[in-house]
Design an enzyme around this catalytic site. Structure first.
Site, short mmCIF file in Angstrom:
data_model
loop_
_atom_site.label_atom_id
_atom_site.label_comp_id
_atom_site.label_asym_id
_atom_site.label_seq_id
_atom_site.Cartn_x
_atom_site.Cartn_y
_atom_site.Cartn_z
N LYS A 65 0.83 -1.22 0.00
CA LYS A 65 0.00 0.00 0.00
C LYS A 65 0.86 1.27 0.00
O LYS A 65 0.58 2.22 -0.74
CB LYS A 65 -0.94 0.01 1.21
N THR B 204 3.88 1.58 -1.09
CA THR B 204 4.54 1.67 -2.39
C THR B 204 3.58 2.22 -3.44
O THR B 204 3.96 3.04 -4.28
CB THR B 204 5.06 0.29 -2.81
N ARG C 217 1.86 7.81 7.43
CA ARG C 217 2.08 7.71 8.87
C ARG C 217 3.57 7.58 9.17
O ARG C 217 4.35 7.14 8.33
CB ARG C 217 1.34 6.50 9.44
N LYS D 115 7.68 -6.58 10.87
CA LYS D 115 6.95 -6.04 9.72
C LYS D 115 7.87 -5.36 8.72
O LYS D 115 7.69 -5.42 7.53
CB LYS D 115 5.88 -5.06 10.20
N ALA E 26 -3.55 0.52 12.79
CA ALA E 26 -4.93 0.36 12.33
C ALA E 26 -5.64 -0.79 13.02
O ALA E 26 -6.86 -0.80 13.10
CB ALA E 26 -4.95 0.15 10.82
N PHE F 197 -3.50 -1.47 6.93
CA PHE F 197 -4.04 -2.83 6.78
C PHE F 197 -5.16 -2.88 5.74
O PHE F 197 -5.19 -2.09 4.80
CB PHE F 197 -4.46 -3.40 8.12
N PHE G 48 4.27 -8.64 -9.77
CA PHE G 48 5.59 -9.24 -9.54
C PHE G 48 6.02 -9.98 -10.80
O PHE G 48 5.18 -10.41 -11.61
CB PHE G 48 5.54 -10.20 -8.35
N TRP H 176 7.20 -0.30 -8.38
CA TRP H 176 8.28 -0.81 -7.53
C TRP H 176 9.57 -0.95 -8.34
O TRP H 176 10.66 -0.62 -7.87
CB TRP H 176 7.88 -2.16 -6.93
#
Length: 914
Positions: free
Chosen positions: A366, A368, A390, A401, A619, A650, A738, A767
């Site tokens: 998200k 990215t 954030r 994470k 979240a 999330f 990907f 990406w």
């Protein structure tokens, strides 16, 4: 400043054509009237604008200051008169000037120094835009270039020009004028068609030059040895020398007045330019060039491979003023909240929320997508856009994470600064939170061990023989209905009410926090030392970003609103069941610890586009969105056609739902589009794919084409689209691609998404390619934002707490119903009785499933959602139920990320950070 005396030149006779005082006085009337008119017009359009002139004086003469103040008052200027001691050093004068330069309430600076105190260093210390004397090199250069609107002209030179008419072809001799005055006069006179000459009293050809001149402008007292006969009859003479005290008083005043009028005229121009500078500015953003490598290096290698744009350059490009930012190194800066007031009339841009499907260990990207979308909009479609993110917590950064800076060629740089505590916001919140926790326990102890009289004497002590209430204590007295201001007049009953909060320790809800994943702090016992006299109790630590103070920071709309919200925070109940707040503890000194946190932090995205990073609530525990203030300021800065892209934590069932029902209610902002992020790999897991083990190679299901697994997993994507549609906002699906994804799989996801109600669905490669890889997404978002918006909230606040929880559980999560524990039922009943029933709901639930069971992927059905507890964040403005075994303090995994993080002692660079 040099003064125009306009008096008789000592020793010159009347027939020489001298301009008299009465004539010069009349010349200023028009200036005054015009200045008054312009200032009145400016203030009518900007009622809060108060044009202010600061006069820095290092001399004994008061005449000029008095005249300046009189004229300023007449035309509507506010004057600040700063008198420095006689003999002040150059550095002391410059220091005062620099202070005034940075004072946003001062619009002009005038200097009144002794003649030998004027130095180039002092003259050029004044900001050109505040230089009403017109003495800085910048203003003189603008004057020479003919840019008279953007420069201030020497008031003395202006006064001289006001006295002279019909100069075309005339010869003007400047005698003993020097420095800025001479340069200004030469330029102005020549522009009027005059021929100018300069000389000194000791010049050998003085007699010849005086005899040739039609006008003589004199900058110092004439020596006695210069005879009057050298002046040709009919020559006009103007005195600019600083010998005020020669001649008649009326003539002195006339000279001072004309100078003051010219200073005031400069102040009017300065005020006009200041007002103009406060208006919205078109962006002049220069994006950085991007040359992606293949294979794509690590995030930190990419970050270090790109030289970030200096943050002051970025600020100027997007229309920020110099006094609206506080630089923190080369790549980040705080932004002052005054920006919101300056741009209050500017139309907001479009508001885009990035959410996602239910997260999996494979990641959805998200952050990215948020950054890639902004890069595409700004760097490739030439649309003003801002990302609002954030601030990362060190808990997950050092836990499992990873960072929150995006990744690949779509990330915030420098990413190590971004991820490693930034400028310390979260630490400041931790300190403030724990100070309040300490105050709660200390108050219980002191009330338990002291009489009313002893407490009163300590809370309201005698200081220097005087006993008085603080302003905070007076506010508490008022809330108690005690309308007294003299501490000696309170009755015993009033003293008892004032000093005793009677906190019930079993009801304390205010916990200590730490920005570290530490499972062993989830339940602790405090007060075990002998000094606490047996007053121990069971308590706990939460992760710092779960603090109510963090939620308040993210939801506040101003510093005043922040202060009010912080005061309303409920920390416990008293023994009568009434809430005890931070305000009751007379605990507002810590509020100002957060003053600077009322600002945003500006970083440079990889391609040189801007991002605000502010606040970091989780979240799954809190409401999971960056700050309202960041969004509001960004929406003003991008302009009506621009975009602000922010991210909800999330899945859409958690972060997006809270964004709409909590954040949008607090801000009053209406979203334009939801971007829903998914990946083929994550959808395969939701379709029944095998579990993923961290560090182990992916199984073939995730690296080989499997259309059935993708189709089965799209149920989660479809559900999240449906959740967004509950709020009436168009949805664009961003499929992060990907290299292992098959074309058929990508096409299938996009087709199913559009069939399920998405406005559009597009594959993204930002990406690996930066903004260029998200251009199609940016185009889809622009089209979706132009659609008619039917935004609505999910529930009415007036509904009972239980009913609001049930609506979220059934409509968003898909539960059959909810089940409340006795503790939850008791808390709901208490909050309803205390008047907190009309607040929105912030569910604390696992992010790994639509249900309360993390292992249940896809779209679980037929489950009952258990509510184990219900808490209240009254200052933040929401009730938060805890679902199942949800914890507010994460734990470290077996192999945390910090195993790989190190500092290179030679290069002083962080190693092993993602």
């Amino acid at each position: 400043t040099i003064k125009v005396s306009c008096s008789l030149l000592s020793g010159f006779s009347k027939p020489c054509g001298i301009i008299r005082g009465a004539e010069s006085k009349g010349l200023g009337i028009e200036i005054i009237q015009n200045s008054k008119k312009v200032l009145a017009s400016l203030q009518k359009g900007h009622p809060t604008f108060k044009p202010t002139l600061a006069i820095v004086q290092v001399s004994d003469e008061d005449l000029v200051q008095e005249v300046n103040q009189n004229f300023a008052k007449e035309i509507g200027l506010h004057v600040i008169h700063i008198c420095l001691p006689q003999g002040s050093s150059e550095d002391e004068i410059v220091g005062e000037i620099l202070r005034l330069n940075e004072d946003p309430t001062v619009h002009g600076v005038a200097l009144h120094l002794s003649e030998n105190a004027y130095s180039s260093k002092i003259l050029n210390a004044v900001k050109p835009e505040k230089d009403v004397d017109g003495v800085s090199d910048v203003n003189l250069g603008r004057l020479v270039r003919g840019d008279t609107y953007n420069c201030s002209v020497s008031p003395t030179a202006s006064a001289v020009m006001e006295l002279l008419e019909k100069l075309d072809g005339k010869k003007v001799l400047l005698v003993e004028t020097c420095g800025p005055l001479e340069a200004s006069l030469q330029c102005l006179l020549q522009r009027k068609g005059a021929m100018t000459m300069s000389c000194q009293w000791k010049t050998q050809q003085l007699q010849s030059k005086l005899h040739q001149a039609d006008v003589v402008v004199v900058g110092s007292t004439k020596p006695k040895e210069i005879p009057v006969s050298w002046i040709r009859p009919g020559t006009t003479i103007v005195n600019c020398y600083p010998d005020f005290l020669s001649g008649k008083i009326s003539l002195k005043l006339v000279g001072c007045s004309l100078i003051a009028e010219s200073v005031s005229q400069n102040m009017v121009k300065t005020s006009e330019r200041w007002i103009q500078s406060q208006q919205y500015r078109e962006w002049n953003l220069h994006c950085l060039k991007l040359q992606p490598l293949s294979p794509v290096p690590s995030d930190i290698e990419i970050s270090r491979g790109q030289s970030p744009k200096a943050v002051d350059v970025l600020a100027k490009e997007i229309g920020l003023l110099a006094d609206e930012i506080e630089i923190y190194g080369q790549t980040k800066a705080k932004v002052r909240l005054s920006l919101l007031e300056r741009l209050k009339d500017q139309t907001d841009g479009k508001y885009v929320l990035v959410a996602g499907i239910t997260p999996t260990p494979l990641g959805e990207g998200k952050s990215t997508v948020t950054i890639g979308l902004v890069q595409a909009l700004t760097a490739h479609l030439n649309v003003n856009s801002f990302a609002c993110l954030r601030q990362p917590s060190q808990g997950p950064t050092f836990g499992v994470k990873g960072g929150a800076a995006g990744g690949g060629y779509a990330q915030v740089i420098p990413m190590e600064e971004f991820n490693l505590h930034l400028t310390g916001d979260i630490h400041a919140i931790t300190a403030a939170n724990n100070l309040l926790a300490a105050a709660v326990d200390a108050r219980i102890l002191h009330e338990s061990t002291q009489s009313d009289k002893a407490l009163y004497n300590r809370l309201v002590p005698v200081v220097n023989g005087v006993r008085e209430f603080s302003s905070i204590q007076l506010a508490r007295l008022k809330r108690l209905g005690i309308n007294k201001t003299d501490p000696g007049t309170l009755t015993a009953d009033e003293i008892n009410k004032f000093v005793r909060l009677d906190i019930d320790p079993s009801t304390i809800t205010w916990q200590r926090v730490l920005d570290t994943n530490d499972r062993f702090l989830r339940k602790i016992t405090i007060g075990q030392a002998n000094t606490e006299k047996g007053f121990f109790r069971q308590a706990q630590f939460d992760i710092a970003v779960a603090s109510e103070i963090m939620a308040i920071l993210a939801l506040t709309t101003s510093l005043a609103d922040m202060k009010e919200r912080l005061g309303k925070m409920v920390v416990a109940n008293d023994k009568n069941g009434q809430p005890v707040t931070a305000e009751d503890l007379v605990f507002s000194s810590f509020l100002w610890l957060l003053y600077y946190l009322g600002c945003k932090f500006s970083f440079c995205i990889f391609q040189g586009t801007p991002v605000f990073v502010h606040a970091g609530p989780f979240a799954n525990i809190a409401h999971g969105n960056s700050s309202v203030l960041a969004d509001k300021i960004a929406l003003k800065l991008v302009g009506e056609e621009g975009f602000v892209v922010t991210e909800a934590g999330f899945g859409a069932d958690i972060g997006m739902e809270k964004f709409f029902n909590i954040k949008c209610r607090a801000s009053g902002l209406v979203p334009s589009v939801v971007v829903l992020v998914a990946t083929v790999r994550a959808l395969k897991m939701h379709g029944g794919g095998p579990n993923v083990t961290a560090g182990a190679p992916l199984k073939k299901e995730y690296t080989e084409e499997n259309l059935q697994l993708v189709a089965d997993g799209c149920c989660n994507l479809q559900k999240q689209i449906q959740i967004a549609q509950l709020f009436g906002v168009p949805v664009v699906v961003a499929l992060n691609v990907f290299k292992t994804d098959a074309h058929a799989e990508v096409d299938l996801v996009c087709e199913i998404a559009k069939q399920s109600g998405a406005f559009d669905a597009v594959p993204c490669n930002h990406w690996s390619a930066g903004g260029r890889g998200a251009v199609e997404l940016a185009q889809a978002v622009r089209k979706a934002a132009s659609q008619e918006n039917h935004f609505k909230y999910l529930y009415n606040l007036e509904l009972p707490i239980i009913e609001k929880i049930r609506i979220i559980a059934q409509k968003v999560y898909g539960a059959e119903d909810i089940e409340l524990s006795p503790a939850a039922q008791s808390q709901i009943s208490r909050y309803s009785k205390q008047g907190f029933g009309n607040l929105p709901i912030c569910m604390a639930k696992t992010h790994l499933s639509l249900s309360h069971q993390p292992e249940r992927k896809g779209v679980p059905t037929g489950f009952i959602l258990p509510i184990s507890d219900v808490r209240a964040s009254i200052g933040a403005g929401f009730i938060y139920p805890l679902v199942g075994t949800m914890s507010t303090m994460p734990g470290l995994p077996t192999r945390p990320c910090f195993y790989d993080i190190d500092l290179d002692p030679d290069t002083e660079q962080v190693k092993g950070l993602f």
